[in-house]
Design a protein around this motif. Structure first.
Motif, PDB file in Angstrom:
ATOM      1  N   TYR A 197      -8.858  17.102  -2.815  1.00  0.00           N
ATOM      2  CA  TYR A 197      -7.800  16.248  -2.273  1.00  0.00           C
ATOM      3  C   TYR A 197      -8.350  15.286  -1.229  1.00  0.00           C
ATOM      4  CZ  TYR A 197      -4.349  19.309  -4.508  1.00  0.00           C
ATOM      5  OH  TYR A 197      -3.611  20.001  -5.431  1.00  0.00           O
ATOM      6  N   VAL A 198      -9.225  15.772  -0.365  1.00  0.00           N
ATOM      7  CA  VAL A 198      -9.781  14.918   0.690  1.00  0.00           C
ATOM      8  C   VAL A 198     -10.633  13.805   0.085  1.00  0.00           C
ATOM      9  CG1 VAL A 198     -11.395  14.876   2.628  1.00  0.00           C
ATOM     10  CG2 VAL A 198      -9.686  16.686   2.479  1.00  0.00           C
ATOM     11  N   LEU A 199     -11.474  14.142  -0.884  1.00  0.00           N
ATOM     12  CA  LEU A 199     -12.352  13.136  -1.474  1.00  0.00           C
ATOM     13  C   LEU A 199     -11.568  12.080  -2.243  1.00  0.00           C
ATOM     14  CD1 LEU A 199     -15.372  15.291  -2.710  1.00  0.00           C
ATOM     15  CD2 LEU A 199     -15.315  13.672  -0.814  1.00  0.00           C
ATOM     16  N   ILE A 200     -10.576  12.503  -3.019  1.00  0.00           N
ATOM     17  CA  ILE A 200      -9.785  11.519  -3.775  1.00  0.00           C
ATOM     18  C   ILE A 200      -8.979  10.642  -2.826  1.00  0.00           C
ATOM     19  CG2 ILE A 200      -7.884  11.283  -5.409  1.00  0.00           C
ATOM     20  CD1 ILE A 200      -8.943  13.695  -6.886  1.00  0.00           C
ATOM     21  N   SER A 201      -8.425  11.223  -1.759  1.00  0.00           N
ATOM     22  CA  SER A 201      -7.722  10.417  -0.762  1.00  0.00           C
ATOM     23  C   SER A 201      -8.669   9.434  -0.094  1.00  0.00           C
ATOM     24  CB  SER A 201      -7.086  11.327   0.296  1.00  0.00           C
ATOM     25  OG  SER A 201      -6.165  12.227  -0.290  1.00  0.00           O
ATOM     26  N   LEU A 202      -9.886   9.857   0.173  1.00  0.00           N
ATOM     27  CA  LEU A 202     -10.876   8.975   0.776  1.00  0.00           C
ATOM     28  C   LEU A 202     -11.234   7.820  -0.157  1.00  0.00           C
ATOM     29  CD1 LEU A 202     -12.679   8.559   3.249  1.00  0.00           C
ATOM     30  CD2 LEU A 202     -14.405   9.996   2.147  1.00  0.00           C
ATOM     31  N   GLN A 203     -11.267   8.087  -1.445  1.00  0.00           N
ATOM     32  CA  GLN A 203     -11.571   7.022  -2.400  1.00  0.00           C
ATOM     33  C   GLN A 203     -10.450   5.991  -2.458  1.00  0.00           C
ATOM     34  OE1 GLN A 203     -12.230   9.589  -5.725  1.00  0.00           O
ATOM     35  NE2 GLN A 203     -14.005  10.519  -4.709  1.00  0.00           N
ATOM     36  N   VAL A 204      -9.201   6.434  -2.320  1.00  0.00           N
ATOM     37  CA  VAL A 204      -8.083   5.479  -2.245  1.00  0.00           C
ATOM     38  C   VAL A 204      -8.187   4.643  -0.973  1.00  0.00           C
ATOM     39  CG1 VAL A 204      -5.574   5.278  -2.094  1.00  0.00           C
ATOM     40  CG2 VAL A 204      -6.593   6.962  -3.635  1.00  0.00           C
ATOM     41  N   ILE A 205      -8.569   5.280   0.124  1.00  0.00           N
ATOM     42  CA  ILE A 205      -8.724   4.555   1.385  1.00  0.00           C
ATOM     43  C   ILE A 205      -9.848   3.527   1.270  1.00  0.00           C
ATOM     44  CG2 ILE A 205      -9.368   4.823   3.816  1.00  0.00           C
ATOM     45  CD1 ILE A 205      -7.965   7.527   3.778  1.00  0.00           C
ATOM     46  N   VAL A 206     -10.891   3.858   0.536  1.00  0.00           N
ATOM     47  CA  VAL A 206     -12.013   2.927   0.361  1.00  0.00           C
ATOM     48  C   VAL A 206     -11.544   1.657  -0.341  1.00  0.00           C
ATOM     49  CG1 VAL A 206     -14.151   2.588  -0.931  1.00  0.00           C
ATOM     50  CG2 VAL A 206     -13.855   4.626   0.457  1.00  0.00           C
ATOM     51  N   ILE A 207     -10.687   1.791  -1.354  1.00  0.00           N
ATOM     52  CA  ILE A 207     -10.153   0.601  -2.035  1.00  0.00           C
ATOM     53  C   ILE A 207      -9.311  -0.223  -1.069  1.00  0.00           C
ATOM     54  CG2 ILE A 207      -8.654  -0.191  -3.888  1.00  0.00           C
ATOM     55  CD1 ILE A 207      -9.434   2.159  -5.524  1.00  0.00           C
ATOM     56  N   TRP A 208      -8.479   0.459  -0.293  1.00  0.00           N
ATOM     57  CA  TRP A 208      -7.638  -0.271   0.657  1.00  0.00           C
ATOM     58  C   TRP A 208      -8.490  -1.005   1.682  1.00  0.00           C
ATOM     59  CZ3 TRP A 208      -7.249   0.429   5.974  1.00  0.00           C
ATOM     60  CH2 TRP A 208      -6.250  -0.318   6.611  1.00  0.00           C
ATOM     61  N   MET A 209      -9.551  -0.382   2.179  1.00  0.00           N
ATOM     62  CA  MET A 209     -10.420  -1.040   3.145  1.00  0.00           C
ATOM     63  C   MET A 209     -11.136  -2.228   2.526  1.00  0.00           C
ATOM     64  SD  MET A 209     -12.108   1.931   5.565  1.00  0.00           S
ATOM     65  CE  MET A 209     -13.125   2.562   4.246  1.00  0.00           C
ATOM     66  N   ASP A 210     -11.499  -2.110   1.251  1.00  0.00           N
ATOM     67  CA  ASP A 210     -12.142  -3.231   0.570  1.00  0.00           C
ATOM     68  C   ASP A 210     -11.200  -4.432   0.507  1.00  0.00           C
ATOM     69  OD1 ASP A 210     -13.367  -5.007  -1.172  1.00  0.00           O
ATOM     70  OD2 ASP A 210     -14.169  -3.439  -2.457  1.00  0.00           O
ATOM     71  N   VAL A 211      -9.959  -4.181   0.099  1.00  0.00           N
ATOM     72  CA  VAL A 211      -9.000  -5.286  -0.028  1.00  0.00           C
ATOM     73  C   VAL A 211      -8.630  -5.854   1.337  1.00  0.00           C
ATOM     74  CG1 VAL A 211      -6.684  -5.904  -0.814  1.00  0.00           C
ATOM     75  CG2 VAL A 211      -8.095  -4.366  -2.201  1.00  0.00           C
ATOM     76  N   TRP A 212      -8.415  -4.984   2.318  1.00  0.00           N
ATOM     77  CA  TRP A 212      -7.914  -5.446   3.612  1.00  0.00           C
ATOM     78  C   TRP A 212      -9.010  -6.078   4.471  1.00  0.00           C
ATOM     79  CZ3 TRP A 212      -3.354  -6.491   5.605  1.00  0.00           C
ATOM     80  CH2 TRP A 212      -3.213  -6.623   6.982  1.00  0.00           C
ATOM     81  N   PHE A 213     -10.137  -5.407   4.570  1.00  0.00           N
ATOM     82  CA  PHE A 213     -11.188  -5.882   5.467  1.00  0.00           C
ATOM     83  C   PHE A 213     -12.151  -6.859   4.791  1.00  0.00           C
ATOM     84  CE2 PHE A 213     -10.037  -1.764   7.419  1.00  0.00           C
ATOM     85  CZ  PHE A 213      -9.689  -2.235   8.679  1.00  0.00           C
ATOM     86  N   HIS A 214     -12.477  -6.593   3.510  1.00  0.00           N
ATOM     87  CA  HIS A 214     -13.466  -7.449   2.850  1.00  0.00           C
ATOM     88  C   HIS A 214     -12.833  -8.678   2.214  1.00  0.00           C
ATOM     89  CE1 HIS A 214     -17.033  -8.640   0.662  1.00  0.00           C
ATOM     90  NE2 HIS A 214     -16.354  -8.602  -0.472  1.00  0.00           N
ATOM     91  N   LEU A 215     -11.837  -8.462   1.367  1.00  0.00           N
ATOM     92  CA  LEU A 215     -11.235  -9.599   0.671  1.00  0.00           C
ATOM     93  C   LEU A 215     -10.339 -10.429   1.585  1.00  0.00           C
ATOM     94  CD1 LEU A 215     -10.313  -8.130  -2.835  1.00  0.00           C
ATOM     95  CD2 LEU A 215     -12.157  -9.713  -2.261  1.00  0.00           C
ATOM     96  N   ALA A 216      -9.449  -9.754   2.312  1.00  0.00           N
ATOM     97  CA  ALA A 216      -8.523 -10.487   3.173  1.00  0.00           C
ATOM     98  C   ALA A 216      -9.182 -10.997   4.452  1.00  0.00           C
ATOM     99  CB  ALA A 216      -7.324  -9.600   3.523  1.00  0.00           C
ATOM    100  N   GLY A 217     -10.364 -10.518   4.759  1.00  0.00           N
ATOM    101  CA  GLY A 217     -11.093 -11.045   5.907  1.00  0.00           C
ATOM    102  C   GLY A 217     -10.651 -10.512   7.249  1.00  0.00           C
ATOM    103  N   HIS A 218     -10.029  -9.336   7.289  1.00  0.00           N
ATOM    104  CA  HIS A 218      -9.611  -8.759   8.564  1.00  0.00           C
ATOM    105  C   HIS A 218     -10.730  -7.954   9.216  1.00  0.00           C
ATOM    106  CE1 HIS A 218      -5.709  -9.513   6.526  1.00  0.00           C
ATOM    107  NE2 HIS A 218      -5.320  -9.839   7.757  1.00  0.00           N
ATOM    108  N   ALA A 219     -11.924  -8.439   9.146  1.00  0.00           N
ATOM    109  CA  ALA A 219     -13.087  -7.825   9.765  1.00  0.00           C
ATOM    110  C   ALA A 219     -14.091  -8.926  10.056  1.00  0.00           C
ATOM    111  CB  ALA A 219     -13.693  -6.764   8.838  1.00  0.00           C
ATOM    112  N   PRO A 220     -14.945  -8.741  11.045  1.00  0.00           N
ATOM    113  CA  PRO A 220     -15.980  -9.744  11.320  1.00  0.00           C
ATOM    114  C   PRO A 220     -16.867  -9.982  10.104  1.00  0.00           C
ATOM    115  CG  PRO A 220     -15.817  -8.164  13.119  1.00  0.00           C
ATOM    116  CD  PRO A 220     -14.960  -7.636  12.016  1.00  0.00           C
TER     117      PRO A 220
END
Length: 334
Positions: free
Chosen positions: A39-62
């Motif tokens: 459960y922890v690993l699969i939840s972490l993988q979902v979080i990884v996708i969200w971080m990719d979209v939010w921080f990498h694609l949307a540019g909400h990170a330096p």
């Protein structure tokens, strides 16, 4: 190799050592621990996708940190999770192999788990170094890629070069695990893991198609769903590049989820295999003591063989005496 093996109990303890009283006791429930880990690993993988979209694609990170959130990058956080998980799966499989060998299981079963351990060890190496992509690029630079099936193949060359090998290993794994795993629940989870990995390979095949290829699903989605001007303004990507990047993130997450399920199955099987194992930690042994112990075992084995030979000779001598007495008696009666 695909024959089923009967479970045997395994008990290990250093020879000539008294039971050691532990100073601490840790009780672990394998089923609950493995389930929570999945459960922890699969939840972490979902979080990884969200971080990719939010921080990498949307540019909400330096700018300097955006690449770390890129799931499709081999230098990102998601890649580290994938490689680490695959390494731990390989370690688990080697543990099963050692346990089978130590418990006297049939050699074909030991070899079967050893093949699985070697396969996932290679996958860990490949995942960390992108070896399959490098092999595909190397094949693309040869003359064979410009003619025959190489020229007709529309996607990444690594699928053409390594695809048959992976397919053969996958079929072996499927049959071997079906015979080894006695639980229908574990068989179902294994089938789901195979389905996730097959889906990831299918997405990677589509990713390798040219943008103008009629079977490129990503190009159709980009053209029919996204507005070019709004997408460029919000994500600084063309619609096609955006769809390709998101699909790669989904592909990597699906692959990691499949690996998580495999790890849960292997850990459950390892816990079943090691049920009742007693492991005691003793003082380290010097090379001289190890050699002396080996020499003692060798002398003991030779002594047993010599005694067996002596008993055999005595039995043959007794049989010969009986035969001579029988012949003497028959001659006297005649």
């Amino acid at each position: 190799l695909i024959a089923s093996c009967r479970p045997l109990a395994l008990h290990t303890r250093p020879s000539n050592s008294a039971p050691v009283r532990p100073f601490a006791s840790i009780r672990v429930t394998p089923a609950e621990s493995i389930r929570n880990m999945a459960y922890v690993l699969i939840s972490l993988q979902v979080i990884v996708i969200w971080m990719d979209v939010w921080f990498h694609l949307a540019g909400h990170a330096p700018e300097a940190l955006r690449g770390w959130f890129d799931t499709a990058s081999e230098r990102g956080f998601g890649s580290w999770i994938s490689v680490t998980q695959t390494v731990l799966i390989a370690v688990t499989l080697w543990g099963i192999t050692v346990a089978y060998r130590a418990s006297g299981r049939p050699r074909r079963c030991v070899w079967g788990w050893g093949i699985l351990a070697a396969t996932f060890s290679y996958l860990a190496l490949d995942d960390g170094t992108r070896l399959h992509e490098r092999l595909g690029s190397a094949f693309g630079d040869t003359a064979a890629a410009a003619s025959g099936i190489g020229a007709a193949f529309p996607s990444y060359y690594w699928q053409l070069v390594l695809g048959p090998v992976f397919l053969a290993l996958g079929l072996f794994m499927a049959v071997f695990l079906w015979r080894e795993l006695s639980s229908w629940r574990l068989r179902g989870v294994t089938a789901l893991a195979f389905g996730l990995l097959a889906s990831a390979v299918a997405l990677d095949f589509i990713d390798g198609l040219g943008a103008d290829h009629p079977a490129n699903l990503y190009a159709h989605i980009a053209a029919g769903v996204f507005d070019p001007v709004a997408t460029q303004a919000q994500f600084d990507h063309t619609p096609y590049d955006l769809v390709v990047h998101v699909s790669r993130a989904i592909e990597e997450s699906i692959e990691m989820a499949g690996m998580t399920l495999f790890w849960a199955v292997f850990l459950t099987h390892l816990a079943t295999t090691l049920r009742g194992v007693s492991v005691s930690w003793g003082p380290s042994q010097t090379r001289r003591s190890v050699r002396a112990r080996r020499r003692a075992r060798t002398l003991s084995a030779r002594s047993v063989q010599a005694q067996a030979g002596s008993h055999r000779q005595q039995a043959e001598l007794g049989a010969m005496i009986i035969r001579n007495r029988r012949r003497t008696r028959e001659a006297a009666e005649a």
